[in-house]
Write a protein that holds these residues in place. Structure first.
Motif, mmCIF file in Angstrom:
data_model
loop_
_atom_site.group_PDB
_atom_site.id
_atom_site.type_symbol
_atom_site.label_atom_id
_atom_site.label_comp_id
_atom_site.label_asym_id
_atom_site.label_seq_id
_atom_site.Cartn_x
_atom_site.Cartn_y
_atom_site.Cartn_z
ATOM 1 N N ASN A 41 0.846 -1.193 0.000
ATOM 2 C CA ASN A 41 0.000 0.000 0.000
ATOM 3 C C ASN A 41 0.881 1.242 0.000
ATOM 4 O OD1 ASN A 41 -1.556 -2.129 0.745
ATOM 5 N ND2 ASN A 41 -2.231 -1.268 2.669
ATOM 6 N N PRO A 42 0.366 2.356 -0.502
ATOM 7 C CA PRO A 42 1.114 3.598 -0.320
ATOM 8 C C PRO A 42 1.105 3.992 1.157
ATOM 9 C CG PRO A 42 -0.904 3.995 -1.582
ATOM 10 C CD PRO A 42 -0.849 2.536 -1.300
ATOM 11 N N TYR A 43 2.229 4.513 1.632
ATOM 12 C CA TYR A 43 2.287 4.976 3.016
ATOM 13 C C TYR A 43 1.591 6.321 3.121
ATOM 14 C CZ TYR A 43 4.227 6.717 7.364
ATOM 15 O OH TYR A 43 4.360 7.239 8.612
ATOM 16 N N ARG A 44 1.795 7.131 2.109
ATOM 17 C CA ARG A 44 1.126 8.422 2.073
ATOM 18 C C ARG A 44 0.742 8.688 0.634
ATOM 19 N NH1 ARG A 44 -1.833 12.005 2.431
ATOM 20 N NH2 ARG A 44 -1.527 14.136 3.104
ATOM 21 N N PHE A 45 -0.442 9.238 0.466
ATOM 22 C CA PHE A 45 -0.911 9.559 -0.877
ATOM 23 C C PHE A 45 -1.515 10.948 -0.820
ATOM 24 C CE2 PHE A 45 -4.627 9.105 -3.918
ATOM 25 C CZ PHE A 45 -3.879 9.436 -5.014
ATOM 26 N N HIS A 46 -1.114 11.776 -1.729
ATOM 27 C CA HIS A 46 -1.680 13.120 -1.750
ATOM 28 C C HIS A 46 -1.896 13.547 -3.196
ATOM 29 C CE1 HIS A 46 -2.544 17.234 -0.748
ATOM 30 N NE2 HIS A 46 -1.635 17.625 -1.618
ATOM 31 N N VAL A 47 -2.976 14.251 -3.425
ATOM 32 C CA VAL A 47 -3.266 14.738 -4.767
ATOM 33 C C VAL A 47 -3.193 16.250 -4.765
ATOM 34 C CG1 VAL A 47 -4.845 14.632 -6.696
ATOM 35 C CG2 VAL A 47 -4.921 12.879 -4.979
ATOM 36 N N ARG A 48 -2.489 16.776 -5.735
ATOM 37 C CA ARG A 48 -2.539 18.214 -5.964
ATOM 38 C C ARG A 48 -3.617 18.419 -7.015
ATOM 39 N NH1 ARG A 48 -2.266 22.243 -9.277
ATOM 40 N NH2 ARG A 48 -1.035 24.077 -8.792
ATOM 41 N N ALA A 49 -4.793 18.776 -6.555
ATOM 42 C CA ALA A 49 -5.915 18.851 -7.476
ATOM 43 C C ALA A 49 -5.963 20.229 -8.114
ATOM 44 C CB ALA A 49 -7.203 18.567 -6.730
ATOM 45 N N PRO A 50 -6.039 20.284 -9.434
ATOM 46 C CA PRO A 50 -6.045 21.597 -10.085
ATOM 47 C C PRO A 50 -7.263 22.435 -9.705
ATOM 48 C CG PRO A 50 -6.499 19.857 -11.668
ATOM 49 C CD PRO A 50 -6.087 19.199 -10.395
ATOM 50 N N GLY A 51 -8.423 21.789 -9.590
ATOM 51 C CA GLY A 51 -9.639 22.531 -9.264
ATOM 52 C C GLY A 51 -9.548 23.193 -7.909
ATOM 53 N N PHE A 52 -8.993 22.468 -6.948
ATOM 54 C CA PHE A 52 -8.885 22.973 -5.581
ATOM 55 C C PHE A 52 -8.050 24.249 -5.537
ATOM 56 C CE2 PHE A 52 -6.423 22.819 -1.554
ATOM 57 C CZ PHE A 52 -7.459 23.058 -0.684
ATOM 58 N N ILE A 53 -6.952 24.220 -6.274
ATOM 59 C CA ILE A 53 -6.052 25.369 -6.224
ATOM 60 C C ILE A 53 -6.581 26.500 -7.089
ATOM 61 C CG2 ILE A 53 -3.694 26.087 -6.768
ATOM 62 C CD1 ILE A 53 -2.872 23.350 -5.634
ATOM 63 N N ASN A 54 -7.188 26.162 -8.217
ATOM 64 C CA ASN A 54 -7.763 27.220 -9.050
ATOM 65 C C ASN A 54 -8.910 27.935 -8.343
ATOM 66 O OD1 ASN A 54 -5.982 26.371 -10.945
ATOM 67 N ND2 ASN A 54 -7.478 25.740 -12.451
ATOM 68 N N LEU A 55 -9.643 27.184 -7.529
ATOM 69 C CA LEU A 55 -10.791 27.788 -6.850
ATOM 70 C C LEU A 55 -10.361 28.882 -5.889
ATOM 71 C CD1 LEU A 55 -13.877 27.612 -6.401
ATOM 72 C CD2 LEU A 55 -13.427 26.047 -4.554
ATOM 73 N N GLN A 56 -9.116 28.784 -5.363
ATOM 74 C CA GLN A 56 -8.663 29.799 -4.409
ATOM 75 C C GLN A 56 -8.568 31.175 -5.048
ATOM 76 O OE1 GLN A 56 -8.778 28.446 -1.561
ATOM 77 N NE2 GLN A 56 -8.959 26.484 -2.606
ATOM 78 N N SER A 57 -8.604 31.232 -6.376
ATOM 79 C CA SER A 57 -8.546 32.542 -7.020
ATOM 80 C C SER A 57 -9.921 33.153 -7.199
ATOM 81 C CB SER A 57 -7.848 32.413 -8.372
ATOM 82 O OG SER A 57 -8.624 31.623 -9.234
ATOM 83 N N LEU A 58 -10.961 32.454 -6.769
ATOM 84 C CA LEU A 58 -12.316 32.979 -6.966
ATOM 85 C C LEU A 58 -12.536 34.319 -6.256
ATOM 86 C CD1 LEU A 58 -15.103 32.403 -8.228
ATOM 87 C CD2 LEU A 58 -15.751 31.329 -6.098
ATOM 88 N N PRO A 59 -12.120 34.485 -4.973
ATOM 89 C CA PRO A 59 -12.309 35.795 -4.354
ATOM 90 C C PRO A 59 -11.649 36.917 -5.143
ATOM 91 C CG PRO A 59 -11.716 34.189 -2.698
ATOM 92 C CD PRO A 59 -11.599 33.496 -4.013
ATOM 93 N N LYS A 60 -10.459 36.660 -5.633
ATOM 94 C CA LYS A 60 -9.762 37.696 -6.408
ATOM 95 C C LYS A 60 -10.544 38.072 -7.653
ATOM 96 C CE LYS A 60 -5.760 39.693 -5.911
ATOM 97 N NZ LYS A 60 -4.979 39.478 -4.716
ATOM 98 N N MET A 61 -11.138 37.065 -8.278
ATOM 99 C CA MET A 61 -11.877 37.331 -9.513
ATOM 100 C C MET A 61 -13.186 38.050 -9.239
ATOM 101 S SD MET A 61 -11.694 33.913 -11.731
ATOM 102 C CE MET A 61 -10.228 33.308 -12.491
ATOM 103 N N ALA A 62 -13.863 37.643 -8.159
ATOM 104 C CA ALA A 62 -15.243 38.085 -7.990
ATOM 105 C C ALA A 62 -15.353 39.374 -7.200
ATOM 106 C CB ALA A 62 -16.045 36.986 -7.299
#
Ligand code: SF4
Ligand code: SF4
Lengths: 366, 167
Positions: free
Chosen positions: A321-342
């Motif tokens: 099994n993987p000991y640690r698994f992490h995903v860098r999700a593009p949607g998650f990080i792109n969403l952080q720019s929503l306040p700046k845009m809106a």
């Protein structure tokens, strides 16, 4: 006599134009947004933790269910991250088929983005036309791996099966008609005065802000930064493909629309090259009977339709099994720019801002 | 000047209308006048879509020529299933050398149709069939077994009786 007060409202989590279960807290001054905070987590399933309790082989089914609009691209990242971890070389034919399916998936994802984004802004017709082409792509998925949406298309080390008989004909038929289809969408939207009014100058995100926040994908390229992992760090068979990375400098919603349309044309080009230069040979590498990772960590990034999707895997010595698994999700990080845009814009434009980010909540909440 | 003209005369709208108009005319002049309807969608309960040969549907146990269940209880499928929906009990049957599954339970409500089980089976004793109408009214209808809950995995799943065609 009249008091001037700010009003706080919620957009979502069940609002149809938030593309899932996204809740956005808005503070309004009249119609102007003064404060905007996305609230996420309604679709959290703990994919990362589940994958740590499953074998490397089984983990792939969870990557389908993160960004369900681009399952093949997610599978590719997972398979390649694992191959990096175990040091497996994938046969060349498998690489080509992976590239081919990945580009089809990019088309499918961009088509669904176009359909829903246009629908949110009010252009209903495009929705039906875009779904017509997406249907053909899903049929091809079904012909290749038996499933339309949650594909589980690849295996660690290659592919499960070769292309089915008759696949080339499907691809040829699709490529013959796809350019006219893109022209149809553009005839409906590019010049349309309502579409232009709703998108030009709306939800701006400058290149500096985008880079500072780690935004990737078409949103970054529409700000003039030609960063595409397919070109910067080629994977699969992209090193052998000839394609361009479309960019724009306006950094608004209309520029992102143009970038994605140009990307669809490039994808069609890559598919054509894959079909022309498809090598013969096996599609599966020789694998060890039981796969055990040495202590080792990898980070592998690929260009998903929405941006950079990165898989971080830590293997444990002697464990399956993987000991640690992490995903860098593009949607998650792109969403952080929503306040700046809106923030500072009108409330009606936040729907355009959410649509132009092309988010999928399954991936953001994981 | 050019800009005023463009604002006054809606070229952009005419462009869009020509696209939709073309499609409208195409359907209007061909629909119901051809043997094969010129439509993109089919009307589902009456016209059932054809699935591709590799389609992944419901899990099915296969039998060999003698009508014996092919499964030999190696438990590979049980182990590889990502959602752990297969439960097998090993047993013996008279006149058969290989182990025989006395229980082969399959809880369809949690199956994700990934085909890992079929892939792992070295004896070709299971397949995913081409059935996609898998909805049912009761939860029990999803628990399929060899006979267990009165449902037989070799027959079409019990949900067929709810389809419109049977009314
Ligand atoms: S298809 Fe996948 S989830 Fe379903 S029983 Fe087989 S291995 Fe398990
Ligand atoms: S892998 Fe095949 S033979 Fe083994 S228990 Fe499953 S169905 Fe039976």
């Amino acid at each position: 006599m009249f008091k001037n007060e700010e009003m706080e409202i919620n957009l979502g989590p069940q609002h149809p134009s938030t593309h899932g279960v996204l809740r956005v807290k808005l503070r309004l001054d009249g119609e102007t947004i003064t404060h905007c905070r996305p609230v996420i987590g309604y679709l959290h399933r703990g994919v990362e933790k589940i994958c740590e309790n499953q074998t490397f082989f089984q983990g792939q089914v969870w990557t389908d269910r993160m960004d369900y609009c681009s399952a093949v691209a997610n599978n590719l990242g997972w398979a390649e991250a694992n191959e990096k971890l175990f040091g497996i070389t994938v046969p060349r034919r498998a690489q080509y088929i992976r590239t081919l399916l990945n580009e089809f998936n990019r088309l499918a994802s961009h088509l669904i983005w176009l359909a829903t984004h246009a629908l949110d802004i009010g252009a209903m017709t495009v929705f039906l036309y875009a779904f017509r082409e997406r249907e053909d792509i899903l049929d091809m998925n079904e012909a290749f791996c038996g499933s339309r949406l949650t594909t589980t298309a690849f295996r660690i080390g290659g592919l499960r099966e070769d292309l089915p008989p008759g696949f080339e004909k499907l691809v040829k038929k699709f490529l013959a008609k796809f350019p006219t289809c893109i022209e149809e969408y553009e005839n409906l939207l590019s010049e349309n005065r309502i579409w232009k009014k709703r998108t030009i100058g709306v939800a701006k995100l400058s290149a500096e802000d985008a880079i500072a926040m780690g935004v990737t994908g078409p949103v970054l390229r529409a700000a003039g930064v030609p960063y595409d992992i397919r070109k910067a760090f080629p994977y699969a068979a992209y090193a052998e493909m000839d394609f361009e990375v479309p960019t724009r400098t306006e950094a608004d919603t209309y520029a992102r629309y143009l970038v994605r349309m140009a990307e669809m044309r490039q994808s069609a080009r890559i598919i054509q090259q894959c079909m022309d230069g498809m090598p013969e040979g096996p599609v599966m590498a020789k694998l060890p009977k039981i796969m055990r990772a040495e202590v080792n960590e990898v980070y592998h990034a690929t260009e998903a339709p929405k941006g950079e999707i990165g898989y971080y895997l830590v293997g444990e010595k002697g464990s399956g099994n993987p000991y640690r698994f992490h995903v860098r999700a593009p949607g998650f990080i792109n969403l952080q720019s929503l306040p700046k845009m809106a923030e500072g814009g009108l409330i009606a434009d936040i729907v355009a801002a959410i649509g132009t980010l092309d988010i999928v909540l399954g991936e953001i909440d994981r | 000047m050019n800009k005023i003209l463009r604002t006054l005369i809606p070229f952009d709208i005419a462009k869009g209308l020509s696209v939709t108009g073309k499609h409208f005319a195409k359907v209007f002049f061909t629909a119901n006048r051809r043997k094969v309807p010129f439509h993109i969608v089919s009307e589902y309960p009456e016209v059932i879509a054809k699935v591709q040969p590799r389609f992944r549907g419901r899990l099915t146990l296969l039998k060999d020529e003698q009508g014996e269940i092919k499964c030999v209880c190696c438990l590979a499928c049980e182990k590889i299933c990502p959602t752990q929906v297969i439960t097998i009990d090993k047993g013996k049957k008279e006149g058969r050398k290989m182990p025989f599954p006395v229980r082969y339970d399959f809880e369809m409500e949690r199956c994700i149709f990934c085909e890992f089980c079929v892939e792992s089976c070295g004896f070709d004793s299971i397949i995913l069939n081409h059935q996609f109408e898998l909805a049912a009214y009761n939860r029990e209808d999803f628990s399929l077994g060899m006979e267990g809950l009165g449902q037989n995995m070799y027959e079409p799943s019990p949900v067929g009786k709810f389809s419109v065609a049977d009314d």
